[in-house]
Design a protein around this motif. Structure first.
Motif, PDB file in Angstrom:
ATOM      1  N   PHE A  62     -37.018  20.634   9.054  1.00  0.00           N
ATOM      2  CA  PHE A  62     -35.557  20.565   9.253  1.00  0.00           C
ATOM      3  C   PHE A  62     -34.903  21.886   8.848  1.00  0.00           C
ATOM      4  O   PHE A  62     -34.005  22.386   9.543  1.00  0.00           O
ATOM      5  CB  PHE A  62     -34.965  19.426   8.426  1.00  0.00           C
ATOM      6  N   ASP A  63     -35.343  22.463   7.735  1.00  0.00           N
ATOM      7  CA  ASP A  63     -34.772  23.742   7.292  1.00  0.00           C
ATOM      8  C   ASP A  63     -35.020  24.841   8.319  1.00  0.00           C
ATOM      9  O   ASP A  63     -34.150  25.686   8.567  1.00  0.00           O
ATOM     10  CB  ASP A  63     -35.385  24.145   5.941  1.00  0.00           C
ATOM     11  N   ARG A  64     -36.194  24.828   8.917  1.00  0.00           N
ATOM     12  CA  ARG A  64     -36.525  25.853   9.917  1.00  0.00           C
ATOM     13  C   ARG A  64     -35.670  25.678  11.174  1.00  0.00           C
ATOM     14  O   ARG A  64     -35.106  26.641  11.695  1.00  0.00           O
ATOM     15  CB  ARG A  64     -38.009  25.754  10.270  1.00  0.00           C
ATOM     16  N   ILE A  65     -35.553  24.449  11.629  1.00  0.00           N
ATOM     17  CA  ILE A  65     -34.819  24.180  12.874  1.00  0.00           C
ATOM     18  C   ILE A  65     -33.325  24.455  12.717  1.00  0.00           C
ATOM     19  O   ILE A  65     -32.687  25.037  13.595  1.00  0.00           O
ATOM     20  CB  ILE A  65     -35.068  22.725  13.321  1.00  0.00           C
ATOM     21  N   PHE A  66     -32.766  24.056  11.575  1.00  0.00           N
ATOM     22  CA  PHE A  66     -31.320  24.198  11.379  1.00  0.00           C
ATOM     23  C   PHE A  66     -30.944  25.454  10.596  1.00  0.00           C
ATOM     24  O   PHE A  66     -29.761  25.710  10.361  1.00  0.00           O
ATOM     25  CB  PHE A  66     -30.768  22.969  10.651  1.00  0.00           C
ATOM     26  N   ASP A  67     -31.971  26.234  10.167  1.00  0.00           N
ATOM     27  CA  ASP A  67     -31.723  27.468   9.405  1.00  0.00           C
ATOM     28  C   ASP A  67     -30.842  27.177   8.194  1.00  0.00           C
ATOM     29  O   ASP A  67     -29.798  27.815   7.981  1.00  0.00           O
ATOM     30  CB  ASP A  67     -31.061  28.519  10.306  1.00  0.00           C
ATOM     31  N   THR A  68     -31.285  26.216   7.372  1.00  0.00           N
ATOM     32  CA  THR A  68     -30.471  25.743   6.243  1.00  0.00           C
ATOM     33  C   THR A  68     -30.948  26.268   4.888  1.00  0.00           C
ATOM     34  O   THR A  68     -30.591  25.709   3.847  1.00  0.00           O
ATOM     35  CB  THR A  68     -30.429  24.201   6.224  1.00  0.00           C
ATOM     36  N   ASP A  69     -31.761  27.334   4.870  1.00  0.00           N
ATOM     37  CA  ASP A  69     -32.105  28.019   3.628  1.00  0.00           C
ATOM     38  C   ASP A  69     -32.624  27.056   2.551  1.00  0.00           C
ATOM     39  O   ASP A  69     -32.117  27.014   1.438  1.00  0.00           O
ATOM     40  CB  ASP A  69     -30.895  28.802   3.093  1.00  0.00           C
ATOM     41  N   ARG A  70     -33.642  26.255   2.903  1.00  0.00           N
ATOM     42  CA  ARG A  70     -34.347  25.351   1.982  1.00  0.00           C
ATOM     43  C   ARG A  70     -33.478  24.194   1.481  1.00  0.00           C
ATOM     44  O   ARG A  70     -33.815  23.560   0.485  1.00  0.00           O
ATOM     45  CB  ARG A  70     -34.915  26.122   0.787  1.00  0.00           C
ATOM     46  N   LEU A  71     -32.391  23.895   2.145  1.00  0.00           N
ATOM     47  CA  LEU A  71     -31.530  22.790   1.724  1.00  0.00           C
ATOM     48  C   LEU A  71     -32.310  21.482   1.654  1.00  0.00           C
ATOM     49  O   LEU A  71     -32.295  20.783   0.629  1.00  0.00           O
ATOM     50  CB  LEU A  71     -30.355  22.634   2.693  1.00  0.00           C
ATOM     51  N   PHE A  72     -33.004  21.113   2.725  1.00  0.00           N
ATOM     52  CA  PHE A  72     -33.713  19.834   2.763  1.00  0.00           C
ATOM     53  C   PHE A  72     -34.929  19.858   1.844  1.00  0.00           C
ATOM     54  O   PHE A  72     -35.263  18.844   1.227  1.00  0.00           O
ATOM     55  CB  PHE A  72     -34.118  19.493   4.199  1.00  0.00           C
ATOM     56  N   GLU A  73     -35.593  21.000   1.734  1.00  0.00           N
ATOM     57  CA  GLU A  73     -36.732  21.106   0.812  1.00  0.00           C
ATOM     58  C   GLU A  73     -36.289  20.866  -0.636  1.00  0.00           C
ATOM     59  O   GLU A  73     -36.993  20.219  -1.415  1.00  0.00           O
ATOM     60  CB  GLU A  73     -37.382  22.482   0.930  1.00  0.00           C
ATOM     61  N   GLU A  74     -35.108  21.361  -0.989  1.00  0.00           N
ATOM     62  CA  GLU A  74     -34.623  21.194  -2.358  1.00  0.00           C
ATOM     63  C   GLU A  74     -34.062  19.793  -2.612  1.00  0.00           C
ATOM     64  O   GLU A  74     -34.064  19.309  -3.747  1.00  0.00           O
ATOM     65  CB  GLU A  74     -33.564  22.259  -2.654  1.00  0.00           C
ATOM     66  N   LEU A  75     -33.581  19.118  -1.568  1.00  0.00           N
ATOM     67  CA  LEU A  75     -33.126  17.742  -1.722  1.00  0.00           C
ATOM     68  C   LEU A  75     -34.291  16.759  -1.802  1.00  0.00           C
ATOM     69  O   LEU A  75     -34.167  15.685  -2.405  1.00  0.00           O
ATOM     70  CB  LEU A  75     -32.231  17.345  -0.536  1.00  0.00           C
ATOM     71  N   TRP A  76     -35.416  17.118  -1.209  1.00  0.00           N
ATOM     72  CA  TRP A  76     -36.559  16.203  -1.071  1.00  0.00           C
ATOM     73  C   TRP A  76     -37.020  15.567  -2.392  1.00  0.00           C
ATOM     74  O   TRP A  76     -37.195  14.343  -2.461  1.00  0.00           O
ATOM     75  CB  TRP A  76     -37.710  16.938  -0.375  1.00  0.00           C
TER      76      TRP A  76
END
Length: 314
Positions: A62-76
């Protein structure tokens, strides 16, 4: 304590952010799923915070597709921590960021090395488990936490297992054999080191529970002690230093890695010979009780003989 109905869970926050980003791009759930790829029903479950939770791999996608700078990785880690008791959540968040994890377990395989079948058997007991759905959540969360350890550049994991861990057939003989084989396979990875603390070492300071020492990215360290239904995270530097030294002593007492793997292999290949089946144990007990002095064993059943070491079996 029940969650405030007005306060969204971390899974709901994660799913809501994903839904807004997807809709902002004008994509359907099926279109987003095809980019990963993953079934569109999985995207729907994550957005609604129902069913399966996101994995670390999916969060990175998701971070790669939306270019969200590890947002979803850090929420996980926060999403998955919700499946666990309050006292373990801070530890799980720290573990998800640790550069090195040093663990000792007295009664079971370390959670980061458990197979799914072994984990289900372990997590199905305990007073903090409330529902079958919660069991499924915890198993999924435990499996998801392992992804980081088995990734290409995962943290270094050093685990000392008490010999009792190898002797206790959690989930049954077949599950245990599969688990021991998984330990041997894990030990082949460059970032994973396994040692076994044999019975012959006797008493030590970490008996009665598990211990983890975490080295964090900012140069600090944390320690975590856990029993069957409690745990506490240690952050005070002097206390952490004590537990770090304690762990070093355990490593020194344990068998070297190559000898430890030989012991694990021995238990895997000869597990049925080491532990008689329950009916056989009952028959042996009856025979023993009928022998002269046998009833003395019942009166003194709290006193158990010392188990022979490896290679000393009758």
């Amino acid at each position: 304590m029940a969650k405030d109905m007005d306060t969204p869970s971390m899974a709901e926050l994660y799913g809501g952010r994903l839904r807004r980003l997807r809709q902002g791009r004008g994509w359907t759930q099926r279109e987003l799923g095809s980019m990963i790829p993953v079934e569109h029903s999985r995207i729907a479950q994550i957005e609604r915070a129902t069913g399966a939770k996101p994995t670390l791999q999916l969060s990175r996608a998701f971070d790669r597709i939306f270019d969200t700078d590890r947002l979803f990785e850090e929420l996980w880690p926060y999403v998955h921590a919700e499946a666990y008791p309050n006292w373990s959540r801070a530890y799980l968040r720290a573990q998800a960021r640790a550069l090195e994890i040093r663990g000792y377990t007295a009664h079971s395989v370390h959670g980061l090395l458990q197979t799914q079948e072994y984990a289900r058997a372990m997590l199905s007991v305990g007073r903090t488990l409330k529902t079958p759905d919660q069991l499924d959540e915890r198993v999924a969360a435990r499996m998801a936490r392992q992804e980081r350890v088995f990734a290409q550049h995962g943290p270094h994991l050093w685990v000392v297992l008490d010999e009792a861990v190898l002797h206790r057939p959690i989930g049954g003989e077949e599950v245990m054999k599969h688990q021991l084989a998984a330990l041997l396979a894990a030990a082949e990875r460059p970032n994973i080191t396994l040692q076994v603390l044999p019975y012959s070492e006797g008493a030590h300071e970490a008996m009665g529970g598990s211990l983890d020492v975490l080295d964090m990215p900012d140069g600090t360290a944390l320690a975590y002690r856990e029993g069957s239904d409690f745990g506490w995270l240690v952050e005070e530097p002097e206390e952490v230093k004590y537990y770090s030294l304690l762990y070093d002593r355990l490593r020194a007492q344990a068998l070297p890695p190559f000898m430890s793997l030989d012991m694990i292999r021995s238990y895997m290949e000869d597990s049925s010979a080491r532990v008689p089946a329950q009916p056989q144990r009952r028959r042996l007990a009856q025979v023993q009780l009928q022998q002269p002095g046998g009833w003395e064993l019942r009166r003194n059943r709290g006193r158990t003989p010392r188990r022979p070491g490896p290679g000393q079996q009758a």
